[in-house]
Write a protein that holds these residues in place. Structure first.
Motif, short mmCIF file in Angstrom:
data_model
loop_
_atom_site.label_atom_id
_atom_site.label_comp_id
_atom_site.label_asym_id
_atom_site.label_seq_id
_atom_site.Cartn_x
_atom_site.Cartn_y
_atom_site.Cartn_z
N UNK A 190 50.83 40.01 0.18
CA UNK A 190 50.01 40.10 1.39
C UNK A 190 50.38 38.98 2.38
N UNK A 191 50.61 37.77 1.83
CA UNK A 191 51.04 36.68 2.69
C UNK A 191 52.37 36.99 3.35
N UNK A 192 53.30 37.58 2.55
CA UNK A 192 54.61 37.94 3.10
C UNK A 192 54.48 38.96 4.22
N UNK A 193 53.61 39.96 4.01
CA UNK A 193 53.41 40.95 5.07
C UNK A 193 52.79 40.31 6.32
N UNK A 194 51.86 39.36 6.11
CA UNK A 194 51.29 38.68 7.26
C UNK A 194 52.35 37.91 8.03
N UNK A 195 53.20 37.21 7.29
CA UNK A 195 54.28 36.46 7.96
C UNK A 195 55.23 37.42 8.67
N UNK A 196 55.53 38.54 8.03
CA UNK A 196 56.43 39.50 8.65
C UNK A 196 55.82 40.09 9.92
N UNK A 197 54.52 40.44 9.85
CA UNK A 197 53.86 40.98 11.05
C UNK A 197 53.81 39.93 12.15
N UNK A 198 53.49 38.67 11.76
CA UNK A 198 53.46 37.61 12.77
C UNK A 198 54.83 37.41 13.40
N UNK A 199 55.89 37.46 12.57
CA UNK A 199 57.25 37.32 13.09
C UNK A 199 57.59 38.46 14.04
N UNK A 200 57.21 39.68 13.65
CA UNK A 200 57.49 40.82 14.52
C UNK A 200 56.72 40.72 15.83
N UNK A 201 55.43 40.33 15.74
CA UNK A 201 54.64 40.25 16.96
C UNK A 201 55.05 39.08 17.84
N UNK A 202 55.46 37.97 17.23
CA UNK A 202 55.76 36.77 18.01
C UNK A 202 57.16 36.77 18.58
N UNK A 203 58.15 37.24 17.85
CA UNK A 203 59.54 37.12 18.28
C UNK A 203 60.20 38.46 18.57
N UNK A 204 60.12 39.36 17.57
CA UNK A 204 60.89 40.60 17.70
C UNK A 204 60.32 41.50 18.80
N UNK A 205 59.00 41.73 18.77
CA UNK A 205 58.40 42.65 19.73
C UNK A 205 58.56 42.18 21.17
N UNK A 206 58.30 40.89 21.51
CA UNK A 206 58.52 40.48 22.90
C UNK A 206 59.98 40.59 23.33
N UNK A 207 60.91 40.27 22.39
CA UNK A 207 62.32 40.37 22.76
C UNK A 207 62.73 41.80 23.06
N UNK A 208 62.34 42.72 22.18
CA UNK A 208 62.71 44.12 22.42
C UNK A 208 61.97 44.68 23.63
N UNK A 209 60.74 44.24 23.85
CA UNK A 209 60.03 44.68 25.06
C UNK A 209 60.75 44.19 26.30
N UNK A 210 61.30 42.97 26.24
CA UNK A 210 62.05 42.45 27.39
C UNK A 210 63.29 43.29 27.63
N UNK A 211 64.03 43.61 26.52
CA UNK A 211 65.24 44.42 26.69
C UNK A 211 64.89 45.82 27.20
#
Length: 937
Positions: free
Chosen positions: A234-255
């Protein structure tokens, strides 16, 4: 074990207060049936907290009197035991030679309750005794008696009912062996074995409990490991979701925002180019529409001028023609008069009258045809005028309905007003499909439907009044709807029907079509079958082409009617002349006289006729030319109007496209501005978050799109929300704690296992001692019953049990005893071969054998009527048995028994029945045997 010395009963059954001695080895209680023998024994049983005989209980005896309390008092001895060890006296710590037992039965709360007390010495029952006693409960009192030697096995023997003294022979070998050991067995050996066995069982139970706890704790360890793993996941999924929301999602939204922005820029430019093209086409269409509008106006002027010129020539032509026909008629009359003058003067008058009648009938027929043709011509002229004005004339009931709706202020249209056929070659098919709906009324407002329905009901309008209309759907290629242009909203069911019907060239072509179809000529196939539904050209009602075809048909028909009227009118004039001539002839006028009288008229007609004929011929030629010109201008005007309408339809379509493109340009321009601002904000957010733009292409390659990232975030959130996850970090510490507890419990379990092994060794040793004692007890009991058998002349054999150092073997061990009566052969305990007396002898031998242990002398035994089934000889033998033991016997016997039954008795108690007239039973009398000092008896 102790023995009885005295018994006192107060308010027991029907005895008010009675005290009897019991200080003898053998006490015989004698009396008639129902005199209280069993009642006396039940008093002793109740004093010892034993169950009464049969179905009786102590409450039965205390309910027979009206007193609230009943007392039982017994005095027993308390002999010192040489092998008593820690308990030298039966009632230790009481060391008095005598002990008094008390039983109080008191009515309390509607029920009778027992209470017991033990007092040292011989205590009398008086008013102060009750306050001095320390009362015990039944269970505690039984434990005290058991310590005094009244074991459970002896209690069972004492509780034998009347006539049940022969029941010991019915014991099974195992039950008999258990009874023997409980009576003779060494209490200490038994206690040691039981204690060792109990300790072993307890140790094994503790080990089993520890094992269960260990298994449960092991399962809990695994469970906690699973919970910890679920927490870590569960902690791993939280970190993964946080990583996706914080870094991956804004980057892909920018592209994606950047790509979308450039895509919208290109789309915006494309829409602007398309808008420019459509605006240019609209301008050209507007110019063409204005030009065609001017052409239509010019053609309408030419059409009106041609109509005026035609009408201007028509009247002179008609007048000159009429004058020429009049001159021709006059000359024709001259010729007829000449013919009549030349004819014979004696013509048949009857024949002339018949001829006159026929001519008059023919004249009336011609006049009727002329009148009907003129009426039709009048209607067609009105229809022609309406069609020339661009209107489709309606039937009278339709005009009345529309007038009523207009009067009520209800805006409406007919279906014929909004339908235009784009392909004239399919006009007949469209007319066939829409023929049933040509009088359909379409309301402009749905709110007017109630008022419109009321008008339709009042006028009995037989066609649909439709309040709800909507825009036509996209036409299916090849359908009837594809060739129809609707100028306004139409009923959805009608457009759906037109969209479901396919156009086919022929019936053969329709064979390959699934569904409904129609040919150009109007042959229609539907779910119910196929039929011809074509409509006559004169009944066409939809579109400009229908109006044009109807106008052509009306013009053609008018021309035919005009020609026909001219012919019929000329024929009618000629018939009229013939009628007039015949009338004159029949009237008797002379033809020569008429010729002379009308000479001037005939001469004038002959003089003007050539000029009139020439003028009529000239005017007819000009009229034909004007008519041809009229038809030509009419056709040109009609084509101009059709062309104008087509151009206006195209222009309206272009206007709609331009409006839609303008809206798209505005929307896309606003969206483009928004996306530029969004891209700027996303870029600033990436810089603030420290995300490098150089790594964005790799994220794009890994994840693909923002939608994929959002889908992954949503999937992980769904898993975290609905999954069975641990969310408390303390589960990790709890896992470590449980693992430590498991290790500690494992060590304790192993230690307890060693203790269980040691307890098993001790139990085996105790069981060995128990087996030795059991063997000695069996030998002693076997000797007792053999000696008793010798005294009675009965051979007794005992098969020692098979004993091994094993609990199963000990549990199944049994004592087998066989008897030989009168040298008739050995018989078992309860094999069914012995008589009733023999059964009693066997049971007494077994019973008395229990009381012959010198190391543990028995106390007392209740025997209820032991001599019931014995003869005189056997009674003496039983008496010898009783004297040979050290136990105290309380024996009951009826008065009718043989006197030998009193031979062994030292004390005889006599009971008597209660007299019906008295409340209490008589006192018990006693007879004591006098002892002979020399013989000891």
């Amino acid at each position: 074990m102790f023995q009885f010395r005295k018994l006192e009963m107060r308010h027991w059954d029907f005895w008010q207060s009675i005290e009897i001695p019991l200080d003898a080895q053998i006490v015989t209680i004698v009396g008639p049936n129902g005199s209280g023998k069993t009642t006396l024994l039940d008093a002793l049983r109740t004093l010892l907290a034993l169950p009464c005989s049969g179905r009786r209980d102590y409450k039965r005896y205390v309910r027979n009197n009206t007193e609230p309390t009943a007392w039982l008092r017994g005095v027993v001895d308390n002999p010192r035991r040489d092998n008593g060890d820690l308990f030298p006296y039966p009632f230790f710590p009481i060391t008095n030679e005598k002990v008094t037992l008390f039983c109080r039965v008191k009515k309390q709360g509607g029920d009778w309750l027992r209470q017991y007390a033990i007092m040292p010495g011989e205590v009398e029952l008086d008013a102060d005794t009750e306050q001095q006693l320390e009362w015990r409960g039944v269970r505690e009192y039984k434990l005290d008696l058991e310590k005094a030697g009244l074991t459970r096995a002896i209690a069972e023997v004492l509780a034998l009912e009347q006539g049940d003294t022969d029941k010991l022979c019915e014991y099974s070998p195992k039950a008999l062996l258990d009874l023997v050991f409980q009576v003779f067995g060494d209490k200490q050996v038994l206690d040691n074995y039981q204690q060792a066995k109990t300790e072993q069982k307890e140790a094994e139970q503790e080990l089993a409990e520890l094992t269960r706890q260990l298994d449960g704790l092991g399962a809990k360890v695994e469970q906690m490991k699973g919970r910890a793993n679920r927490y870590l996941e569960w902690q791993g999924m939280q970190r993964e979701v946080a990583q996706l929301e914080k870094n991956v999602l804004p980057g892909l939204r920018y592209l994606e925002s950047w790509d979308s922005m450039w895509g919208y820029i290109h789309q915006y430019k494309g829409v602007r180019r398309a808008l420019k093209v459509r605006e240019d086409e609209l301008a050209r269409s507007d110019a063409e529409a204005r030009r065609l509008e001017a052409d239509v106006a010019t053609m309408q002027s030419a059409e009106q001028a041609a109509d005026a010129a035609y009408k201007a020539l028509w009247e002179p032509f008609q007048r000159v023609g009429a004058d020429a026909r009049d001159a021709e008629k006059v000359l024709s009359q001259r010729d007829k008069l000449k013919a009549l003058a030349e004819a014979e003067s004696g013509a048949d008058a009857v024949e002339l009258a018949d001829q006159l009648g026929r001519l008059r009938g023919h004249k009336a027929e011609l006049d009727g045809k002329v009148k009907a043709s003129k009426d039709e011509r009048q209607q067609l002229s009105e229809l022609q005028f309406a069609l020339q004005q661009g209107r489709q004339p309606a039937e009278r009931f339709v005009r009345e309905m529309r007038a009523a709706l207009d009067e009520a202020g209800i805006p409406h249209q007919l279906l014929t007003d909004i339908v235009e056929v784009r392909d004239n070659s399919w006009q007949t098919a469209v007319e066939a499909m829409l023929a049933p709906y040509r009088h359909l009324v379409l309301l402009g407002r749905e709110s007017d439907k109630q008022a419109a329905f009321q008008i339709g009901q009042r006028l009995q309008y037989r066609h649909f009044i439709v309040p709800d209309c909507e825009a036509a759907p996209k036409a299916v290629p090849g359908s009837v709807l594809e060739i129809i242009a609707l100028k306004a909203d139409a009923p959805a069911w009608l457009t759906r029907q037109l969209n479901n019907v396919q156009r086919v060239k022929s019936v053969e072509a329709g064979a390959g079509v699934q569904g409904d179809w129609i040919t150009r000529e109007g042959f229609h196939k539907e779910r119910r079958g196929a039929r011809f539904i074509g409509v006559d050209v004169r009944d066409h009602a939809f579109g400009e082409a229908a109006r044009k075809s109807r106008l052509d048909e009306v013009s053609r028909r008018l021309f035919e009617l005009n020609q026909q009227v001219l012919v019929w009118e000329g024929e009618a004039v000629e018939v009229g002349r013939q009628i007039a001539s015949l009338q004159l002839q029949l009237a008797g006028m002379d033809a020569i006289q008429q010729l002379a009288a009308r000479q001037d008229e005939f001469a004038a007609a002959e003089q003007v006729l050539p000029g009139l004929q020439a003028e009529a011929q000239r005017l007819g030629g000009e009229l034909a030319s004007k008519q041809a010109e009229q038809e030509s201008t009419r056709k040109l005007a009609m084509e101009a109007r059709l062309q104008e309408q087509r151009v206006r339809d195209v222009r309206d379509g272009l206007a709609r496209q331009v409006s839609e493109l303008l809206n798209q340009v505005q929307v896309r321009q606003a969206e483009q501005t928004r996306q530029i601002e969004e891209a700027r904000q996303l870029s600033e957010a990436l810089e603030a978050a420290g995300v490098s733009k150089s790594g964005l292409p790799a994220l794009k390659e890994e994840w693909g799109s923002v939608q994929a990232v959002r889908h992954e975030i949503h999937r992980q959130q769904e898993r975290m929300e609905h999954g069975d996850w641990e969310r408390d970090a303390s589960v990790l510490e709890l896992r470590e704690k449980i693992e430590q507890d498991y290790a500690a419990l494992l060590g304790e379990t192993e230690s307890r296992g060693r203790e269980v092994a040691r307890a098993r060794e001790l139990t085996d040793d105790a069981r060995g001692a128990y087996i030795n004692k059991l063997r000695a007890t069996v030998r002693a009991y076997s000797q007792n019953i053999r000696r008793l058998g010798e005294l009675s002349g009965i051979s007794v054999e005992v098969d020692p049990p098979h004993l091994e150092n094993d609990d199963a073997a000990l549990a199944n061990a049994g004592l087998t005893v066989r008897f030989d009566f009168d040298q008739k052969g050995l018989m078992g305990l309860n094999d069914g071969e012995a008589s009733g007396g023999q059964q009693v002898m066997k049971s007494l031998i077994l019973l008395i054998g229990l009381m012959m242990d010198e190391s543990n002398p028995s106390g007392f035994v209740f025997i209820d009527e032991p001599f019931a089934h014995l003869d005189v000889l056997n009674i003496d033998k039983v008496g010898a048995f009783l004297k040979a033991t050290q136990a105290q016997y309380l024996i009951t016997t009826p008065l009718t028994h043989n006197l030998n039954a009193f031979a062994p008795s030292e004390l005889t108690l006599c009971t008597y029945k209660k007299r019906p007239s008295e409340r209490w039973a008589p006192m018990i009398t006693q007879t004591r045997r006098r002892l002979d000092a020399a013989r000891g008896r």
